[in-house]
Write an enzyme that holds these catalytic residues in place. Structure first.
Site, PDB file in Angstrom:
ATOM      1  N   TYR A  26     -22.579 -22.015 -17.910  1.00  0.00           N
ATOM      2  CA  TYR A  26     -23.218 -22.651 -16.753  1.00  0.00           C
ATOM      3  C   TYR A  26     -22.389 -22.396 -15.489  1.00  0.00           C
ATOM      4  O   TYR A  26     -22.924 -22.004 -14.454  1.00  0.00           O
ATOM      5  CB  TYR A  26     -23.373 -24.157 -17.016  1.00  0.00           C
ATOM      6  N   GLU A  48     -30.559 -33.681 -12.115  1.00  0.00           N
ATOM      7  CA  GLU A  48     -29.449 -34.408 -11.477  1.00  0.00           C
ATOM      8  C   GLU A  48     -29.715 -35.915 -11.525  1.00  0.00           C
ATOM      9  O   GLU A  48     -28.792 -36.708 -11.729  1.00  0.00           O
ATOM     10  CB  GLU A  48     -29.232 -33.942 -10.035  1.00  0.00           C
ATOM     11  N   TRP A  56     -22.632 -34.403 -17.320  1.00  0.00           N
ATOM     12  CA  TRP A  56     -23.538 -33.279 -17.117  1.00  0.00           C
ATOM     13  C   TRP A  56     -23.774 -32.519 -18.423  1.00  0.00           C
ATOM     14  O   TRP A  56     -24.872 -32.013 -18.656  1.00  0.00           O
ATOM     15  CB  TRP A  56     -23.017 -32.347 -16.024  1.00  0.00           C
TER      16      TRP A  56
END
Length: 191
Positions: A26, A48, A56
């Protein structure tokens, strides 16, 4: 002195991007790279929001499940979701089953479906700062900025939910409105 650390290939990276293989991929190929397109930005905005209060990596590892559950985040399709869809989403163990976040995702799509094509892209990118100093250390990376606060207020004024200043700044980082890769990070100059 930078906080960048050598990764598995010896190249310097932001330390957060080294903890798992998921994060390395990522970090190296997506985070901080410009994202355009209404559906693509809607997806990032939703993810988000789902991340709020969580790690995350939890979202990243469930992203494909989110995409399946939310019709690949195609705004027009999500805007047409029914109460039955909301019930289905609340029972979907592959995503985060938070009622408020699911309802915000559906509500936001119902608002955005009435925007002109390209309007969300143009709107979000209008908040990109003219200048952004490259961070040397993790401590140099803010959680919010004047621009993220303004973006948050503007999105809320237009009726969107789960778009606080911290979420807005995370969106700005993830979508390349700001480049918060550390100054010595190999990914900084890519994309």
């Amino acid at each position: 002195m930078s906080d960048a650390l050598p990764g598995p290939d010896g190249a310097l990276r932001c330390p957060w991007g080294l903890s798992t293989e998921d994060y390395v991929a990522y970090h190296d190929t997506e985070w901080g790279r410009p994202v355009h397109g209404d559906d693509a930005l809607y997806e990032r905005l939703c993810l988000e929001a789902f991340q709020s209060g969580l790690s995350w990596i939890t979202i990243l590892r469930r992203r494909e499940n989110f995409r399946k559950a939310f019709a690949e985040f195609r705004i027009a399709e999500v805007a047409a979701f029914t109460q039955e869809d909301a019930t289905r989403l609340l029972a979907d163990e592959g995503i985060i089953r938070n009622r408020a976040k699911i309802e915000a995702t559906l509500s936001n799509a119902r608002i955005l479906v009435d925007w002109s094509p390209g309007e969300l892209d143009e709107f979000i990118w209008s908040f990109a700062p003219a200048e952004h100093k490259p961070p040397r250390r993790l401590a140099d990376v803010p959680a919010i900025t004047d621009e993220s606060t303004a973006l948050s207020k503007a999105l809320k004024k237009r009726g969107l939910r789960f778009v606080g200043p911290t979420t807005a700044y995370a969106l700005m980082q993830a979508c390349g409105l700001v480049n918060d890769h550390l100054v010595d990070c190999t990914a900084r100059g890519q994309g």
